[in-house]
Design an enzyme around this catalytic site. Sequence first.
Site, short mmCIF file in Angstrom:
data_model
loop_
_atom_site.label_atom_id
_atom_site.label_comp_id
_atom_site.label_asym_id
_atom_site.label_seq_id
_atom_site.Cartn_x
_atom_site.Cartn_y
_atom_site.Cartn_z
N MET A 1 -13.15 13.27 29.24
CA MET A 1 -11.95 12.43 30.02
C MET A 1 -12.35 11.18 30.39
O MET A 1 -11.47 10.25 30.38
CB MET A 1 -11.88 13.50 31.07
CG MET A 1 -10.70 13.03 31.95
SD MET A 1 -10.37 14.05 33.58
CE MET A 1 -10.00 15.60 32.92
N ARG B 1 19.25 12.18 16.06
CA ARG B 1 18.76 11.88 17.36
C ARG B 1 19.84 11.42 18.21
O ARG B 1 20.32 12.23 19.04
CB ARG B 1 17.66 10.91 17.04
CG ARG B 1 16.37 11.18 18.03
CD ARG B 1 15.40 10.19 17.75
NE ARG B 1 15.48 8.72 17.65
CZ ARG B 1 14.71 7.78 17.57
NH1 ARG B 1 13.50 7.78 17.68
NH2 ARG B 1 15.31 6.51 17.86
N TYR C 1 -19.58 17.99 25.40
CA TYR C 1 -18.80 19.40 25.60
C TYR C 1 -18.95 19.87 24.06
O TYR C 1 -18.73 19.33 22.98
CB TYR C 1 -17.47 19.01 25.80
CG TYR C 1 -17.33 18.84 27.35
CD1 TYR C 1 -17.69 19.47 28.29
CD2 TYR C 1 -16.73 17.47 27.75
CE1 TYR C 1 -17.49 19.40 29.42
CE2 TYR C 1 -16.78 17.17 29.11
CZ TYR C 1 -17.22 18.24 29.97
OH TYR C 1 -17.00 17.68 31.47
N LYS D 1 10.93 -1.38 25.46
CA LYS D 1 10.83 0.03 26.20
C LYS D 1 9.36 0.53 26.68
O LYS D 1 8.52 -0.18 25.80
CB LYS D 1 11.66 0.82 25.45
CG LYS D 1 11.03 1.14 24.04
CD LYS D 1 11.85 1.99 23.08
CE LYS D 1 11.18 1.99 21.87
NZ LYS D 1 12.19 2.81 20.58
C1 LIG Z 1 12.12 1.87 19.55
C2 LIG Z 1 13.37 1.36 18.66
C3 LIG Z 1 13.48 0.26 18.10
C4 LIG Z 1 12.10 -0.60 17.76
O1 LIG Z 1 11.16 0.24 16.70
P1 LIG Z 1 10.04 -0.43 16.32
O2 LIG Z 1 9.88 0.32 15.10
O3 LIG Z 1 9.09 -0.29 17.02
O4 LIG Z 1 10.33 -1.89 15.91
C5 LIG Z 1 14.52 -0.24 17.61
N1 LIG Z 1 15.69 0.43 17.67
C6 LIG Z 1 15.60 1.67 18.34
C7 LIG Z 1 16.88 2.41 18.33
C8 LIG Z 1 14.56 2.21 18.89
O5 LIG Z 1 14.49 3.26 19.49
#
Ligand SMILES: *Cc1c(COP(=O)(O)O)cnc(C)c1O
Length: 370
Positions: free
Chosen positions: A309, A135, A261, A37
């Site tokens: 930046m 969640r 800055y 992802k």
């Molecule tokens: C992002 C995610 C993972 C991977 O988690 P890592 O800690 O990066 O290994 C696995 N399962 C779900 C549901 C996630 O959202």
Amino acid sequence: MIGIEAGLLTIDLGAIAANYRLLQDKAGSAVCAAVVKADAYGLGMEKVAPALAQAGCRTFFVATLEEGVALRGVLKDAAIHVFNGVPSGGGGVFAEHKLTPVLNSLGDIEAWAAYCKQAGQALAAGVHADTGMSRLGLPAYELQTLAAEPQRLEGVKPAYVMSHLARANEANNHMNRRQLEKFAQALESLAASPASHCASLANSSGIFLGGDYHFQMVRPGSALYGVSPMTEGPNPMAQVVRLQGKILQIREIDSPLTVGYGATRKVGPGERIATVAIGYADGYPRSLSNSGCGFIGSYKAPVIGRVSMDLITLDVTKIPSDSVHPGTMVDLIGPHNPVDDVAKRAGTIGYEILTSLGARYQRAYVGAKV
Ligand SMILES: *Cc1c(COP(=O)(O)O)cnc(C)c1O
């Protein structure tokens, strides 16, 4: 061709493949999927996913449907699962691109069942049971409803049941056990469904909690990309990312002055400053103002003044002047300052450092098998 202006980001696909093999080995007989992802945690899904496929990975997870469609363009044969459920009207897109949704609520189940009915076939989906993240995933009361009304899954092909750990990076935290027990209960309540025979709980860190957490499939992300899966102890993963910033100017200080800055840092005669063409717009955290550090070879160059930046300033007073020139590359993430160390100094986690890596870097992918 202008060449490197801001920085060079080197991504070691060989290290990613080695990390995959290590995790697969740890996971024993469980299928080792890969989470790609957010553009493979900022490292470039288009390059990373084929490298993982070549290392033997056949199952991938993304967060969104759009990411799934993009990944299907890269990998024709892999199983691709989408964590974030079924967006309304998205059914046809899943089917067209052979993507599998994770169903996170009774609402998702209803939407998918409706789509399957419309399509006239039982299409695969994962079922996500919440065991403590609060969640995504079916909460306990929805699992009860589902157990009592299994017809809700009629016409759907439930392929696996998954959940997600909240504190897996803390090996001794008892929340892990509690979630494991809740997961076992969730599987029990869905025992009538074939999905309960393919269970998945562990992210990267979960793999290191031991065999009880592996079930039939594990879902590592961060560890593939070199982030340490455990808060304590040495990092078993190979480092994947190197970020080098380019020095634009060297300044010899000849009178008392301030840097950057807010004039947060005073310098005086005899000191030397190198200005590097990376700033917070490139994902170099502003919280590293007066606290981050770069390395030139093995020489340490502390960040002085605020991160701006597009620029940072480094104290290179102690580095021999023949080693520091305009054009010299400084390691901001590298062998002496791995991503977890940078994150810790910045008050964040490696995940956030990686997914913030900027668009202005020239990217070099190395270590790929051809
Ligand atoms: C992002 C995610 C993972 C991977 O988690 P890592 O800690 O990066 O290994 C696995 N399962 C779900 C549901 C996630 O959202």
